[in-house]
Design an enzyme around this catalytic site. Structure first.
Site, PDB file in Angstrom:
ATOM      1  N   HIS A 271       0.826  -1.203   0.000  1.00  0.00           N
ATOM      2  CA  HIS A 271       0.000   0.000   0.000  1.00  0.00           C
ATOM      3  C   HIS A 271       0.873   1.272   0.000  1.00  0.00           C
ATOM      4  CE1 HIS A 271      -3.258  -2.746   0.489  1.00  0.00           C
ATOM      5  NE2 HIS A 271      -2.935  -3.082   1.722  1.00  0.00           N
ATOM      6  N   ASP A 322      -4.788  -8.661  -3.616  1.00  0.00           N
ATOM      7  CA  ASP A 322      -5.101  -8.383  -2.216  1.00  0.00           C
ATOM      8  C   ASP A 322      -6.369  -9.073  -1.727  1.00  0.00           C
ATOM      9  OD1 ASP A 322      -5.336  -7.274   0.299  1.00  0.00           O
ATOM     10  OD2 ASP A 322      -4.942  -5.223  -0.309  1.00  0.00           O
TER      11      ASP A 322
HETATM   12  C1  NGQ Z   1      -5.479  -7.729   6.032  1.00  0.00           C
HETATM   13  N1  NGQ Z   1      -6.082  -6.211   4.310  1.00  0.00           N
HETATM   14  O1  NGQ Z   1      -4.605  -8.035   6.809  1.00  0.00           O
HETATM   15  O2  NGQ Z   1      -6.200  -8.567   5.473  1.00  0.00           O
HETATM   16  C2  NGQ Z   1      -5.693  -6.264   5.690  1.00  0.00           C
HETATM   17  C3  NGQ Z   1      -6.759  -5.661   6.567  1.00  0.00           C
HETATM   18  C4  NGQ Z   1      -5.545  -4.862   8.596  1.00  0.00           C
HETATM   19  C5  NGQ Z   1      -6.089  -5.088   3.589  1.00  0.00           C
HETATM   20  N2  NGQ Z   1      -5.682  -3.985   4.086  1.00  0.00           N
HETATM   21  C6  NGQ Z   1      -6.529  -5.829   8.014  1.00  0.00           C
HETATM   22  N3  NGQ Z   1      -6.502  -5.108   2.356  1.00  0.00           N
HETATM   23  O3  NGQ Z   1      -4.766  -4.261   7.901  1.00  0.00           O
HETATM   24  O4  NGQ Z   1      -5.574  -4.748   9.823  1.00  0.00           O
HETATM   25 ZN    ZN Z   2      -3.093  -7.058   2.654  1.00  0.00          ZN
END
Ligand code: NGQ
Ligand code: ZN
Length: 457
Positions: A271, A322
């Site tokens: 990101h 993702d």
């Molecule tokens: C994740 N995913 O770990 O799946 C993360 C969200 C977080 C994305 N940011 C959860 N797409 O970052 O705490």
């Molecule tokens: Zn992720």
């Protein structure tokens, strides 16, 4: 059996070339590439050849919540954080078998869409009560198995996750399936090393984020990684995360990381949405890859990556699916470029050379940096690289009449299905848009979703 392919057009590291013969060795790597050759006895590729796109960031299980998080809350306060709650709710029911079935479905879709390696950022390690499985590598083995089924080359990134926020805040109950000690993490890595090797998979490490990992733990996780192995970390995705980071240490996440760790070509910062200009330039200079997930970032309301400044500073970037709500590298590239156009009110922004085809430049940049992030020789049609190849479908009307602008048409045109065939590690896994095992994989996926009761609600 070795394969000799002939394509009247192929995208080589030097650009589009004519009459290219590609010799694929028995071990699945490219032995030789010869432009301006004669077809002779070679097999016709069936269309223009491009390197398959490395998918540098996936959470395969989230394919199971795709299309199930569109129910607005009553208060109009839907955000990344409410999406995360819904996604965590699905984890209450996800079991090892279901996890394998969903991952296999996602990986089949990736192969059909033109991805050629997946870096799986894998953090669901324990059972639904938070207890380790009898075999602590159970869930990781399911990812390895899914990748084998789909024929999708894998970079397995076991995730270290310990806290619910900065300052070592205890993890939430919903995060109990992720958490272990750094010693347990090192043991998991050691157990996975021979399994990954046997499958030809690469192995790296993924400290989840500065929210989930203390500086001390971060050092230990990096030390536990095999020498030279990829290090992936989520960073600066949400403004709230940036604010909490500043409150914690006085620095922004990317700034902190660049100051404290030797961030280099091993690293993929996933990101990196919220950076000041000096952070953007410093990250670009580090040689690390910015791991972008443009459709997920749009879906979750993250913000706009500073792509123009980053690319102009020579920054390396690749793309990932993702959350797997969208599985399509062409769409990721279009979303990235469009996000920049909406911000700058200009066009053709994500390329540096004037008069260069934007689609070609973006595909080449993302393929090269994606391969770096995955720690695998792929993303280029050249001798020594794995034969991870995509044959574009010239029968799609959007591609009709295109030669040097084929990728512009595939990314930015009205293309329905740009991919005709996909060869991964020297094997055809997708022919005429169909994956060799797609029926069995889809049937297992349907059963798993029916058994686990679909999405979050
Ligand atoms: C994740 N995913 O770990 O799946 C993360 C969200 C977080 C994305 N940011 C959860 N797409 O970052 O705490
Ligand atoms: Zn992720």
């Amino acid at each position: 059996m070795s394969i000799r392919l002939f394509a009247s057009r192929a995208l080589l590291p030097t650009g589009w070339s004519r009459d290219v013969t590609v010799d694929v060795a028995d071990d699945g790597t490219i032995a030789t590439v010869t432009p301006d050759s004669r077809r002779d006895a070679a097999e016709d590729a069936g269309g223009p050849l491009v390197p398959a796109m490395p998918n540098l960031h996936s959470h395969a299980f989230q394919r199971g919540v795709a299309g199930r998080t569109g129910l607005a809350g009553a208060d109009g306060e839907d955000s990344f954080w409410t999406w995360r709650r819904a996604m965590y709710m699905f984890l209450e029911r996800l079991d090892p078998e279901g996890s394998e079935a969903i991952a296999a479905q996602a990986y089949v879709e990736m192969a059909k869409a033109g991805y050629g390696t997946v870096a799986e950022f894998h953090y669901v390690h324990h059972d639904a009560t938070g207890r380790p499985y009898a075999d602590r590598a159970e869930m990781s083995k399911r990812i390895l198995a899914a990748a084998r089924t789909a024929g999708m080359p894998l970079t397995l990134l076991p995730v270290y996750y310990a806290h619910g926020g900065f300052n070592a805040v205890p993890p939430l109950a919903a995060q109990r399936r992720f958490v272990m000690t750094t010693d347990e993490f090192a043991a998991l890595l050691a157990a996975l090393a021979p399994l990954a090797r046997a499958d030809g998979a690469a192995l790296g490490v993924a400290p989840h984020s500065l929210r989930a990992v203390t500086p001390d733990e971060l050092d230990r996780v990096i030390t536990a990684a095999p020498p030279g192995a990829p290090v992936h970390m989520h960073v600066a995705e949400q403004t709230q995360e940036v604010e909490e980071c500043v409150a914690w240490c006085g620095k922004r996440p990317v700034e902190w990381l660049l100051a404290r760790e030797s961030v280099d070509a091993r690293w993929c910062l996933v990101h990196a949405t919220h950076m000041l200009e000096r952070e953007t330039r410093a990250l670009a200079a580090s040689g690390a890859v910015a791991g972008l997930a443009p459709t997920t970032e749009a879906d979750l309301g993250d913000g706009t990556f500073p792509g123009v400044v980053y690319a102009a500073s020579g920054g390396r970037w690749g793309v990932g699916s993702d959350s797997n709500a969208i599985v399509d590298p062409f769409v990721e590239l279009r979303q990235l470029e469009y996000s920049q156009r909406l911000f700058w009110r200009r066009r053709n922004l994500m390329q540096h050379a004037p008069h260069e085809s934007l689609g070609t430049a973006m595909w080449q940049s993302a393929a090269r940096a994606g391969a770096q992030a995955c720690g695998r020789r792929t993303g280029a049609i050249e001798a020594g690289a794995h034969a991870d190849l995509v044959v574009l479908d010239e029968d799609d009307p959007a591609l009709a009449g295109h030669t040097d602008t084929l990728l512009d048409a595939a990314i930015f045109g009205p293309c329905r299905r740009p991919v005709r065939h996909t060869m991964l590690a020297g094997r055809w896994v997708v022919r005429d848009g169909r994956h060799r095992d797609e029926d069995a994989v889809l049937s297992a996926y349907r059963h798993a979703m029916a058994r686990m009761g679909g999405g979050p609600a």
